[in-house]
Design an enzyme around this catalytic site. Structure first.
Site, PDB file in Angstrom:
ATOM      1  N   GLY A  11     -13.876 -11.454   1.908  1.00 23.52           N
ATOM      2  CA  GLY A  11     -14.998 -11.198   2.619  1.00 23.52           C
ATOM      3  C   GLY A  11     -16.452 -12.005   2.119  1.00 23.52           C
ATOM      4  N   ARG A  73      -9.128 -14.126   4.754  1.00 26.54           N
ATOM      5  CA  ARG A  73      -8.336 -13.434   4.144  1.00 26.54           C
ATOM      6  C   ARG A  73      -6.946 -13.937   4.075  1.00 26.54           C
ATOM      7  NH1 ARG A  73     -11.432  -9.049   2.110  1.00 26.54           N
ATOM      8  NH2 ARG A  73     -12.936  -8.106   3.582  1.00 26.54           N
ATOM      9  N   ASP A 104     -10.331 -10.212  -6.002  1.00 27.73           N
ATOM     10  CA  ASP A 104      -9.249  -9.911  -6.655  1.00 27.73           C
ATOM     11  C   ASP A 104      -8.007 -10.638  -5.994  1.00 27.73           C
ATOM     12  OD1 ASP A 104      -9.553  -7.949  -4.738  1.00 27.73           O
ATOM     13  OD2 ASP A 104      -8.639  -6.300  -5.635  1.00 27.73           O
ATOM     14  N   THR A 126     -17.629 -10.228  -5.215  1.00 29.98           N
ATOM     15  CA  THR A 126     -17.681  -9.011  -4.356  1.00 29.98           C
ATOM     16  C   THR A 126     -18.728  -8.179  -4.293  1.00 29.98           C
ATOM     17  OG1 THR A 126     -16.495  -6.945  -3.796  1.00 29.98           O
ATOM     18  CG2 THR A 126     -16.169  -7.974  -6.196  1.00 29.98           C
ATOM     19  N   ASP A 128     -18.557  -4.950  -3.877  1.00 28.32           N
ATOM     20  CA  ASP A 128     -17.820  -3.973  -4.269  1.00 28.32           C
ATOM     21  C   ASP A 128     -18.208  -3.677  -5.557  1.00 28.32           C
ATOM     22  OD1 ASP A 128     -16.976  -3.642  -1.697  1.00 28.32           O
ATOM     23  OD2 ASP A 128     -15.085  -4.358  -2.323  1.00 28.32           O
ATOM     24  N   ASP A 130     -16.002  -4.300  -8.137  1.00 27.80           N
ATOM     25  CA  ASP A 130     -15.004  -3.462  -8.627  1.00 27.80           C
ATOM     26  C   ASP A 130     -14.013  -4.409  -9.562  1.00 27.80           C
ATOM     27  OD1 ASP A 130     -13.859  -5.106  -6.698  1.00 27.80           O
ATOM     28  OD2 ASP A 130     -12.826  -3.474  -5.557  1.00 27.80           O
ATOM     29  N   ARG A 172     -14.735  -0.274  -0.727  1.00 23.29           N
ATOM     30  CA  ARG A 172     -13.551  -0.106  -0.951  1.00 23.29           C
ATOM     31  C   ARG A 172     -12.922   1.215  -1.640  1.00 23.29           C
ATOM     32  NH1 ARG A 172     -10.789  -5.525  -0.003  1.00 23.29           N
ATOM     33  NH2 ARG A 172     -10.608  -4.884   2.330  1.00 23.29           N
TER      34      ARG A 172
HETATM   35  O1  F6P Z   1     -14.600  -6.078  -0.150  1.00 24.33           O
HETATM   36  C1  F6P Z   1     -15.617  -6.153   0.421  1.00 24.33           C
HETATM   37  C2  F6P Z   1     -15.634  -5.422   1.675  1.00 24.33           C
HETATM   38  O2  F6P Z   1     -16.988  -5.393   2.422  1.00 24.33           O
HETATM   39  C3  F6P Z   1     -15.467  -3.851   1.481  1.00 24.33           C
HETATM   40  O3  F6P Z   1     -16.576  -3.195   0.893  1.00 24.33           O
HETATM   41  C4  F6P Z   1     -14.845  -3.722   2.776  1.00 24.33           C
HETATM   42  O4  F6P Z   1     -13.960  -2.383   2.714  1.00 24.33           O
HETATM   43  C5  F6P Z   1     -14.145  -4.779   3.167  1.00 24.33           C
HETATM   44  O5  F6P Z   1     -14.618  -5.835   2.587  1.00 24.33           O
HETATM   45  C6  F6P Z   1     -14.281  -4.799   4.611  1.00 24.33           C
HETATM   46  O6  F6P Z   1     -13.604  -5.895   5.180  1.00 24.33           O
HETATM   47  P1  F6P Z   1     -13.795  -6.852   6.764  1.00 24.33           P
HETATM   48  O7  F6P Z   1     -15.019  -7.605   6.410  1.00 24.33           O
HETATM   49  O8  F6P Z   1     -12.452  -7.744   6.524  1.00 24.33           O
HETATM   50  O9  F6P Z   1     -14.017  -5.792   7.558  1.00 24.33           O
END
Ligand code: F6P
Length: 345
Positions: A11, A73, A104, A126, A128, A130, A172
């Site tokens: 992301g 991704r 990760d 990230t 997040d 995390d 997440r």
């Molecule tokens: O890991 C970053 C994040 O924004 C998370 O918080 C969320 O769950 C996910 O990516 C959303 O992913 P996408 O952009 O594929 O919808």
């Protein structure tokens, strides 16, 4: 002098462009490297789709959100002959060291490539927050700032209408964004994946606030990955999984909107902040951290410190083994959550 490749995967995240700029500036000015940016994460490496990055092409990007290289991704190890294709692209382009910038998943691929013999240096990214082995990742502070501003705005409309507003934030399986933005925004309840919740307890906090303090509104901040104490998985926004096996989380705020209204009788509304948390300009902290990570990564790449990741420890930037960062996710710190709990109800 060497030829360095870099990519941004997973992301997008505010602060990616400052990292790219840092790698390019120090890489060219100090080491005389040639720097190539692969487009769209690992997909660009698989397809050998890259552009040469120069001082000029990376000028004026410090404050810009997203990534000038694009991202995806793409999982190399879920692609037929993925590793062989990546190694062939890197050889064909004459890349000596690869710097993957990602979370990760992206760094997991970097670790495998390093194990296969290719020199890599990771940069953690990230919103997040995390990732283990670093105190913070860039992008997190920006996401928290955006969520905090949203919670401030929700306060005035909740108060005007005597409503409970449930605000869902990203993160997440970790509650960092929820805990920080909830604490900063004065949320009355914060729900995080690390502490499965009981909806009746949530309602008790709200009832208590409304009956004992005279307040007629409340704000609940819920992490997208929050789960119930009586079991069950987190709410999902789609049935599909991405190439790294992650489900798309989302929707818990709408469930809570219904349940809190039914149980308490207070009018309730849900707001899902979604990708707004990832968009736009990075805050100053993330611009500085991204720049520091970029400079440290090109230093590591130039000094032969491969299989490592740059990390923030206290106020210092250090190197850690990629596997230390990837051994397990960094979950919310208990002390922080306990501080946030002081303000519940
Ligand atoms: O890991 C970053 C994040 O924004 C998370 O918080 C969320 O769950 C996910 O990516 C959303 O992913 P996408 O952009 O594929 O919808």
């Amino acid at each position: 002098m060497a030829r360095i490749g870099l990519l941004t995967g997973g992301g997008d995240c505010p602060g990616l462009n400052p990292v790219i700029r840092g790698i390019v500036r120090k890489g060219i000015d100090t080491y005389g490297h040639e720097i190539f940016g692969f487009r769209k994460g690992w997909k660009g490496v698989l397809d050998n789709d890259a552009i040469e990055l120069t001082r000029e092409s990376t000028s004026g990007i410090l404050h810009r959100g997203g990534t000038i290289l694009g991202t995806s991704r793409t999982n190399v190890y879920k692609t037929e002959n993925g590793e062989a294709r990546v190694l062939a692209s890197l050889k064909e382009r004459g890349i000596d060291v690869l710097i993957p910038i990602g979370g990760d998943d992206t760094l997991g691929v970097a670790r495998k490539l390093y194990a296969a013999g290719f020199p890599t240096v990771g940069v953690p990214k990230t919103i997040d927050n995390d990732l283990n082995a670093t105190d913070f990742t860039f992008g997190f502070q920006t996401a928290v700032q955006i969520a905090t501003e949203a919670i401030d705005r929700l306060h005035s409309t909740a108060e005007s209408h005597d409503r409970v507003i449930v605000c869902e934030v990203m993160g997440r399986d970790a509650g960092w964004i929820a805990a920080y933005s909830g604490l900063a925004g004065g949320a009355d309840v914060i729900l995080v994946p690390e502490r499965p919740f009981d909806v009746e307890e949530v309602c008790d906090h709200i009832r208590n606030r409304h009956t004992t303090t005279g307040k007629t509104f409340s704000i609940v901040v819920v992490a997208e990955g929050a789960t119930r104490a009586d079991g069950g998985a987190a709410a999902t926004a789609a049935d599909t999984v991405d190439s790294f096996g992650h489900v798309r989380l989302g929707g818990i705020a709408f469930e809570l909107e219904q349940e809190i209204e039914q149980r308490t009788g207070y009018e309730c509304r849900a707001t899902v902040l979604g990708h707004i948390q990832r968009g736009g300009s990075p805050v100053a902290f993330d611009r500085v951290l991204g720049s520091r990570f970029g400079v440290a990564a090109i230093d590591a790449a130039s000094n032969g410190d491969f299989g490592k990741m740059v990390a923030l420890h206290g106020t210092a930037i250090e190197l850690v083994a990629l596997e230390d960062a990837l051994s397990e996710p960094k979950l919310l710190d208990d002390q922080l959550f306990e501080t946030a709990q002081v303000f519940f109800g």
